[in-house]
Design a protein around this motif. Structure first.
Motif, PDB file in Angstrom:
ATOM      1  N   THR A   1      36.894  37.905  67.010  1.00 42.01           N
ATOM      2  CA  THR A   1      35.673  37.898  66.209  1.00 42.01           C
ATOM      3  C   THR A   1      35.838  38.910  65.096  1.00 42.01           C
ATOM      4  OG1 THR A   1      34.224  37.269  68.036  1.00 42.01           O
ATOM      5  CG2 THR A   1      33.202  38.391  66.200  1.00 42.01           C
TER       6      THR A   1
ATOM      7  N   ASN B   1      33.459  40.359  61.836  1.00 38.45           N
ATOM      8  CA  ASN B   1      32.231  40.355  61.053  1.00 38.45           C
ATOM      9  C   ASN B   1      32.365  41.341  59.903  1.00 38.45           C
ATOM     10  OD1 ASN B   1      31.053  38.621  62.907  1.00 38.45           O
ATOM     11  ND2 ASN B   1      30.117  40.277  64.087  1.00 38.45           N
TER      12      ASN B   1
ATOM     13  N   CYS C   1      31.772  36.067  58.356  1.00 38.27           N
ATOM     14  CA  CYS C   1      32.313  36.073  59.714  1.00 38.27           C
ATOM     15  C   CYS C   1      33.238  34.877  59.895  1.00 38.27           C
ATOM     16  CB  CYS C   1      31.195  36.052  60.757  1.00 38.27           C
ATOM     17  SG  CYS C   1      30.236  34.514  60.788  1.00 38.27           S
TER      18      CYS C   1
ATOM     19  N   VAL D   1      25.201  38.592  61.842  1.00 40.13           N
ATOM     20  CA  VAL D   1      26.456  38.036  62.341  1.00 40.13           C
ATOM     21  C   VAL D   1      26.739  38.747  63.660  1.00 40.13           C
ATOM     22  CG1 VAL D   1      27.477  37.254  60.188  1.00 40.13           C
ATOM     23  CG2 VAL D   1      27.679  39.650  60.817  1.00 40.13           C
TER      24      VAL D   1
END
Length: 315
Positions: free
Chosen positions: A2, A4, A17, A87
């Motif tokens: 992930t 962001n 993101c 996000v």
């Protein structure tokens, strides 16, 4: 993985993101840890012949074990005159519901309110209260230690109706904390860039180093200083003993050798940060830069989402 990104200029806040979700597990690297030893300096064993390791929760490493794309991680929380979007990183589901679904529920509740929120800070605090209640219910019957419970985290950006400046906040659900990162309530650091998630490549690009590298350097220096202090004390003591022996004088019994210990060497890590004039970035260049940072981290996974706010509308 992930990644962001939250970027604030003097005129807008840009959020970006990836669209990749992942599962993680905690691991310990036995080579990097301290093994228990006996009085002879050998590795200690218990009655079953098993070794023991000394560690704390900071020694755990979170390793991605699976990943998939096509996930919605950009979440509108409030619209109208005070647009706010988040996000998300970390925990992807709470009690089987995706974070996007929970954010949608909060969004609908905000829409149905007769009196709309006009301050980004207030919206962030209300969202934390909402999502924390879901989080507590999720872990209600769990025996997992609090420090190892994975909680969703958010970068939240928006433009309050009465604000003269866009703002960016960081929300940690596990720590029950809303922190003003950039913008309206932080005049000393109004503009800049923040990140969240698996962001080592972004951190290296912006700061010139990754957190792991800084931590390793500081720990190594601290360990060497501690060892060096003992070496210096022994050296000076031996030299004094030798000198007193040569002149035939005994060392006074109340003499104590105390060498000041250098506990810390401060390094100005800020000197490595890349110099970017975030305040004056044109809107489109800010969007391109946020997208670039996402792709730097993603490498070959071009699944990104970008949103930007600029008074008085959002797109």
């Amino acid at each position: 993985m992930t990644i962001n990104i939250g970027l604030v200029t003097s005129d807008a806040v840009v959020l970006a993101c990836d669209s990749v979700a992942s599962t993680t597990s905690y691991f310990l690297d036995p080579i990097a840890l301290q093994w228990a030893r006996d009085a002879d300096g050998k590795w200690a064993k218990d009655a079953d012949g098993k070794f023991s390791l000394k560690f704390d929760f900071d020694d755990y490493q979170s390793i991605v074990t699976n990943a998939w794309g096509g996930v919605t991680k950009m979440l509108p929380l409030h619209k109208g005159e005070s647009p706010v979007v988040a996000v998300t990183a970390g925990l992807a589901k709470i009690k089987g519901r995706p974070i996007a679904s929970l954010a949608g529920e909060f969004f609908e509740k905000s829409e149905k309110r007769k009196r709309k929120c006009v301050n980004v800070d207030v919206i962030c605090k209300e969202f934390l209260e909402f999502i924390r209640a879901k989080y507590d219910e999720h872990y209600k019957d769990s025996s997992l230690p609090e420090v190892l419970r994975e909680g969703p985290e958010f970068l939240v950006g928006g433009f309050g109706r009465d604000d003269e400046f866009p703002s960016l906040y960081r929300i940690s659900v596990r720590e029950k904390k809303v922190k003003a990162e950039l913008g309206q309530p932080v005049p000393q650091t109004r503009t800049g860039v923040s990140w969240n998630g698996q962001s080592d490549a972004v951190e290296r690009f912006i700061r010139g180093y990754a957190y792991e590298a800084r931590r390793h350097v500081e720990r190594t220096v601290a360990a060497e200083l501690k060892t060096h202090g003992g070496i210096v004390a022994k050296y000076v003591s031996d030299e004094i003993n030798g000198l007193m022996g040569k002149i035939g004088q005994p060392i006074p019994p109340d003499f104590k050798l105390e060498i000041p210990e250098l506990k810390e060497i401060k390094v100005d890590w800020s000197q490595f940060v890349v110099d970017i004039d975030y305040a004056n970035l044109p809107i489109q260049e800010a969007v391109k830069f946020a997208s670039f940072l996402v792709l730097v981290q993603e490498r070959l996974i071009p699944l990104s989402q970008v949103v930007r706010f600029r008074r008085p509308r959002w797109v």
